[in-house]
Structures are given as structure tokens and as C-alpha cells.
Design a protein around this motif. Structure first.
Motif, PDB file in Angstrom:
ATOM      1  N   GLN A   1      19.309  -3.742 -14.844  1.00  0.00           N
ATOM      2  CA  GLN A   1      19.477  -4.854 -15.776  1.00  0.00           C
ATOM      3  C   GLN A   1      19.817  -6.118 -15.002  1.00  0.00           C
ATOM      4  N   GLU A   2      19.321  -7.223 -15.542  1.00  0.00           N
ATOM      5  CA  GLU A   2      19.469  -8.507 -14.849  1.00  0.00           C
ATOM      6  C   GLU A   2      20.934  -8.896 -14.660  1.00  0.00           C
ATOM      7  N   HIS A   3      21.756  -8.637 -15.682  1.00  0.00           N
ATOM      8  CA  HIS A   3      23.125  -9.153 -15.650  1.00  0.00           C
ATOM      9  C   HIS A   3      24.195  -8.097 -15.419  1.00  0.00           C
ATOM     10  N   SER A   4      23.779  -6.877 -15.064  1.00  0.00           N
ATOM     11  CA  SER A   4      24.834  -5.890 -14.791  1.00  0.00           C
ATOM     12  C   SER A   4      25.364  -6.103 -13.373  1.00  0.00           C
ATOM     13  N   PRO A   5      26.590  -5.679 -13.094  1.00  0.00           N
ATOM     14  CA  PRO A   5      27.167  -5.932 -11.764  1.00  0.00           C
ATOM     15  C   PRO A   5      26.459  -5.154 -10.656  1.00  0.00           C
ATOM     16  N   ASP A   6      26.692  -5.556  -9.412  1.00  0.00           N
ATOM     17  CA  ASP A   6      26.091  -4.880  -8.249  1.00  0.00           C
ATOM     18  C   ASP A   6      26.523  -3.425  -8.156  1.00  0.00           C
ATOM     19  N   THR A   7      27.650  -3.128  -8.797  1.00  0.00           N
ATOM     20  CA  THR A   7      28.205  -1.767  -8.752  1.00  0.00           C
ATOM     21  C   THR A   7      27.513  -0.832  -9.744  1.00  0.00           C
ATOM     22  N   ALA A   8      26.492  -1.341 -10.465  1.00  0.00           N
ATOM     23  CA  ALA A   8      25.807  -0.514 -11.471  1.00  0.00           C
ATOM     24  C   ALA A   8      24.598   0.195 -10.870  1.00  0.00           C
ATOM     25  N   THR A   9      24.250   1.332 -11.432  1.00  0.00           N
ATOM     26  CA  THR A   9      22.971   1.966 -11.113  1.00  0.00           C
ATOM     27  C   THR A   9      22.335   2.433 -12.427  1.00  0.00           C
ATOM     28  N   SER A  10      21.122   2.960 -12.326  1.00  0.00           N
ATOM     29  CA  SER A  10      20.405   3.355 -13.548  1.00  0.00           C
ATOM     30  C   SER A  10      19.605   4.628 -13.276  1.00  0.00           C
ATOM     31  N   LEU A  11      19.212   5.290 -14.357  1.00  0.00           N
ATOM     32  CA  LEU A  11      18.427   6.522 -14.210  1.00  0.00           C
ATOM     33  C   LEU A  11      17.171   6.256 -13.387  1.00  0.00           C
ATOM     34  N   GLN A  12      16.521   5.128 -13.671  1.00  0.00           N
ATOM     35  CA  GLN A  12      15.275   4.827 -12.947  1.00  0.00           C
ATOM     36  C   GLN A  12      15.518   4.712 -11.440  1.00  0.00           C
TER      37      GLN A  12
END
Ligand code: BT5
Length: 245
Positions: free
Chosen positions: A139-150
């Protein structure tokens, strides 16, 4: 679509294109007759909630945001909702090949990055709104500490993900409701492998701002984190950082 349908595992499911927060929307729709496992989901949240008034980013088409009504019948069930949900999500994702680590009390991490967050809000002793956010795509606005299933190589559409986690949640939740003592003992055993906080040096920031440093050694029968600091301290609510051992 804005009408409630009885979809899959749910007693009713409201699917919205956009909302401030699915937790807030479920609270607005709640009355004494609302059945357990009534749920609200939205493609986009404009003011998604984290804990302590923090923000949770949910951009259209990139994330699962769902709030589910639970009706606990005892204090011990209520105490365990957040951790129970974390275990159920971990188990569901592991069945699809993704191993995640729980950070007490409410984060799902992979390699230290946050894939999912849980926010359980108690209305009263018998009414809890369980909110779950899972990142499906970056996501564009999630923090650098985020990850995603993709980013982690798991391709799953939102409807399938919702069905997969709801199935596992139901199974964990009804085990807790049927025999809390046995289920809690099983959850504590499962946490030994699923919870990355255990055995780790942590900094825990208490709600008043005080910091505690020590090794997280256990999760007790009410879901509190026990930190050896060096005397054992039982934490019911805190923000925890894993430090290098
Ligand atoms: C949480 O809070 O992790 C609870 C998140 C719960 C979200 C769900 S979505 C459905 C339901 N409806 C709602 O309104 N909320 C629930 P906390 O531990 O306080 O973490 C919040 C912090 O995570 C933020 O301060 C950011 O640093 C980070 N963050 C925000 N959005 C993120 C995202 N999409 N992915 C990873 N990290 C994020």
C-alpha cells in the motif's frame, strides 16, 4: 453493496466499498439481537483504527479489513480474544504455506515486518468487536515496517482470504467457548512455537509511558505477558519491541 448477506461462515456479512472504520460501523449497527459472527468488511477504510487511537492503513483493493461480533460468556474468553485471533490467523495462513510469527499481543509479523494487526474492542462483558486487518498487496501509505501477502509470495483474493480466516477463527473461538480451561492450555502450548515474543529480550512500554526491559518468559492463563525484569512483571497491555538477544 450495502446489505447484509449470510455469506460463508458469517451470521450476516455487510460488504462496503468505503467506511471510516469497520469496527466503528459494526458498533453503529449493533443491537442486543445482533448474532455472534455478524461481520462488516470494507474495501477501503478512511480512518482505520489501531490501538490507542493509532491509524491503520486500508487502501482500496489492497487489504482485508473485517470486524466480527463475538459474544463471550466468561471473563476468560474475553481475556483471550486477541491472542486467540492471532493464533487462528497464524494457523490459517500456515495451511497456505505462510509461516508468521505472533508479536504479543496483536501483531502478525514475517521477518519483523507487520502483515496483520488485530483490534478487539469490548462493548460490555458479553459483546466484543474483533477487528482484523491483513495486507494483501503493498500500500502506498503504509509504513516501511509493513509487508503484504503478495510480497511474501502468497496469492490470495480477498473473498478467499476472508473465508479461510473465518473458518479457522470459528474453530478456535468455539473451542474456547466450549471448554475454556482446556483451550487456554492448548493456546499456551501453541504460543511456544507461534509467538516470537517468548524467549526474546523486549522493551515494553506501559500505557502510562513507563518502559520495562527484560526477557519475555511466558503468557499466563489470562493472556498477560510475563517479563523477567529481573523480577517477573505481568503485563496486561503494553507496546512491545523485540530487542536483539
Ligand atoms: C493494530 O494496532 O495493529 C490494530 C489494527 C487493526 C485494524 C483492523 S482493520 C479492521 C478493523 N477496523 C478498524 O478500524 N481496525 C480494525 P497497533 O498495534 O496500534 O498498530 C498500529 C500501527 O501499525 C500504526 O501506528 C502503524 O505504525 C502501523 N500500520 C498502520 N497501518 C498498517 C498496515 N496496513 N500494515 C502494517 N502496519 C501498519
Amino acid at each position: 453493496m450495502d446489505s447484509s448477506t449470510s455469506k460463508g461462515q458469517f451470521a450476516g456479512l455487510v460488504e462496503l466499498a468505503e467506511v471510516d472504520s469497520t469496527n466503528k460501523e459494526l458498533l453503529r449497527r449493533l443491537d442486543s439481537e445482533t448474532p455472534e459472527f455478524f461481520a462488516v468488511t470494507a474495501d477501503k477504510q478512511t480512518a482505520g483504527l489501531g490501538r490507542l487511537g493509532r491509524n491503520w492503513v486500508t487502501e482500496a483493493g489492497k487489504s482485508l479489513a473485517v470486524s466480527i461480533l463475538l459474544r463471550p460468556t466468561s471473563r476468560s474468553q474475553t481475556d483471550w480474544i486477541t491472542i486467540m485471533a492471532g493464533l487462528a490467523l497464524s494457523s490459517a495462513l500456515e495451511k497456505h504455506g505462510l509461516v508468521v510469527s505472533l508479536k504479543w499481543p496483536n501483531d502478525l509479523l514475517v521477518d519483523g515486518k507487520k502483515l496483520s494487526g488485530i483490534l478487539a474492542e469490548m462493548v460490555d462483558l458479553n459483546t466484543v468487536v474483533l477487528g482484523i486487518g491483513i495486507n494483501i498487496k503493498p500500500q502506498e501509505h503504509s509504513p516501511d515496517t509493513a509487508t503484504s501477502l503478495q510480497e511474501l509470495g502468497l496469492k490470495m483474493e480477498k473473498d478467499e482470504l476472508l473465508e479461510v480466516i473465518a473458518t479457522e477463527l470459528k474453530s478456535y473461538w468455539f473451542r474456547l467457548k466450549a471448554d475454556s480451561k482446556t483451550a487456554i492450555a492448548q493456546f499456551q502450548a501453541e504460543l511456544l512455537t507461534r509467538c516470537g515474543t517468548l524467549g526474546t529480550r523486549v522493551r515494553a512500554e506501559l500505557p502510562g509511558g513507563k518502559n520495562i526491559y527484560g526477557v519475555a518468559i511466558a503468557i499466563d492463563e489470562t493472556g498477560r505477558l510475563i517479563v523477567q525484569a529481573p523480577e517477573p512483571v505481568a503485563l496486561a497491555a503494553a507496546d512491545v519491541w523485540h530487542l536483539r538477544n
